[in-house]
Design a protein around this motif. Structure first.
Motif, PDB file in Angstrom:
ATOM      1  N   ARG A   1       3.957   4.750  12.664  1.00 28.60           N
ATOM      2  CA  ARG A   1       3.105   5.269  11.916  1.00 28.60           C
ATOM      3  C   ARG A   1       3.180   6.445  13.527  1.00 28.60           C
ATOM      4  O   ARG A   1       2.618   7.139  12.335  1.00 28.60           O
TER       5      ARG A   1
ATOM      6  N   ALA B   1      -6.326   4.025   5.023  1.00 26.30           N
ATOM      7  CA  ALA B   1      -5.585   4.321   4.218  1.00 26.30           C
ATOM      8  C   ALA B   1      -5.778   2.950   2.573  1.00 26.30           C
ATOM      9  O   ALA B   1      -5.599   4.210   1.681  1.00 26.30           O
TER      10      ALA B   1
ATOM     11  N   LEU C   1      -1.067   3.250  -3.159  1.00 24.81           N
ATOM     12  CA  LEU C   1      -0.690   2.282  -2.573  1.00 24.81           C
ATOM     13  C   LEU C   1       0.600   2.113  -2.286  1.00 24.81           C
ATOM     14  O   LEU C   1       0.922   1.226  -3.780  1.00 24.81           O
TER      15      LEU C   1
ATOM     16  N   SER D   1      -1.485   7.983   5.169  1.00 26.32           N
ATOM     17  CA  SER D   1      -1.883   7.121   6.249  1.00 26.32           C
ATOM     18  C   SER D   1      -1.372   5.549   6.908  1.00 26.32           C
ATOM     19  O   SER D   1      -0.923   5.210   5.126  1.00 26.32           O
ATOM     20  N   MET D   2      -1.589   5.199   7.294  1.00 32.40           N
ATOM     21  CA  MET D   2      -0.794   3.706   7.113  1.00 32.40           C
ATOM     22  C   MET D   2      -1.783   2.655   8.147  1.00 32.40           C
ATOM     23  O   MET D   2      -2.346   2.765   8.981  1.00 32.40           O
TER      24      MET D   2
ATOM     25  N   PHE E   1       3.397   9.205   4.680  1.00 36.41           N
ATOM     26  CA  PHE E   1       2.470   8.498   4.405  1.00 36.41           C
ATOM     27  C   PHE E   1       1.211   9.355   4.615  1.00 36.41           C
ATOM     28  O   PHE E   1       1.190   9.705   5.787  1.00 36.41           O
TER      29      PHE E   1
ATOM     30  N   ASP F   1      -6.424   2.025  11.193  1.00 35.60           N
ATOM     31  CA  ASP F   1      -6.614   2.657   9.736  1.00 35.60           C
ATOM     32  C   ASP F   1      -5.890   2.248   8.777  1.00 35.60           C
ATOM     33  O   ASP F   1      -6.238   3.091   7.676  1.00 35.60           O
TER      34      ASP F   1
END
Length: 275
Positions: free
Chosen positions: A168, A208, A142, A176-177, A174, A204
């Motif tokens: 995004r 994440a 993270l 996911s954000m 990444f 999302d």
């Protein structure tokens, strides 16, 4: 339990068990030696006398083990008694010392209390921030992304929604954000108004953080569209306390700051983000 030597010295604890095994072996050895000498006096050579004495004595190893058990049990009993007596003596001495100098003793107690409280507060902060792992899947991956405003001498400023949408859409780094804000709100119910700490999140964020609902579903992209019905997810603890663990919770509504939202899912309590 064996106390470390420095601990025994500091608290005046005597280790009565340290010589138990040695004492048993010495006693048995002394007995066999006396019997051997008696047999030698009766005309046997030493080797023969020792063999006869040992045979008559029986299983020496078993006898040593049994004697050691008995002696250690008694030693433990005496040790506990001595430790209790020593503790009583130290407490009485401490109270007598305090009564002779009450102001000085009170000052020491206050200083100790402040020191312990300060250390506890510092450790709690360090533990929460650095030592205790985040309760999320693959927490070591993270990343917290912030914006700065050096022209206003601000190291951290809030991320505005248009900026997050742009990040995004252009994200290639990444998996996911997600973004969230943490307002306090008023919830209206039959019992009256209740102040709650909440999160307003992008759809999302649960992906994440790797959050899986206990019931229902998580947010979707359609929930973010302007004009979409208002929906909410609640924590397991809130579900149990406020709704009594009602298994038909999905589809019920709650009123937050005058806005009615449909409950679509129940999240585990570790989903709560400490602000």
């Amino acid at each position: 339990m064996r106390f470390p030597s420095f601990f025994r010295r500091a608290f005046n604890i005597t280790d009565f068990r340290s010589g138990a095994d040695r004492n048993v072996r010495e006693e048995i050895g002394f007995y066999l030696e006396m019997r051997t000498r008696e047999l030698m006096a009766a005309g046997h050579d030493r080797e023969q006398a020792l063999s006869v004495a040992t045979a008559k004595f029986g299983d020496r190893e078993w006898v040593e083990e049994e004697c050691e058990k008995i002696e250690k049990t008694e030693i433990r009993r005496r040790g506990r008694k001595w430790m209790f007596y020593s503790f009583q003596r130290d407490v009485r001495f401490a109270f007598r010392s305090f009564s002779r100098q009450p102001f000085f003793s009170g000052l020491i107690v206050v200083m100790l209390a402040l020191g312990i409280a300060g250390n506890t507060a510092v450790f709690s902060m360090i533990n929460a921030v650095f030592l205790r792992p985040f309760p999320y899947e693959e927490a070591d991956r993270l990343v917290d992304v912030d914006t700065t405003a050096p022209q206003w001498n601000l190291e951290y400023v809030s991320v505005c929604w248009p900026d997050f949408i742009a990040w995004r859409e252009q994200n290639t780094t990444f998996v996911s954000m997600g973004v969230y804000t943490s307002p306090s709100v008023n919830m209206m119910s039959e019992e009256g108004a209740r102040r709650l700490a909440t999160l307003r999140v992008s759809h999302d964020l649960s992906d994440a953080l790797g959050l899986i609902p206990l019931m229902g579903r998580t947010f979707t992209l359609e929930d973010e569209i302007t004009g979409a019905p208002d929906v909410a997810m609640i924590l397991n603890g809130f579900w149990q306390d406020h709704f009594g663990g009602d298994m038909d919770i999905i589809g019920r509504t709650i009123t937050i700051d005058g806005v009615t939202a449909e409950i679509i899912g129940v999240l585990p309590d570790h989903a709560a983000i400490n602000r």
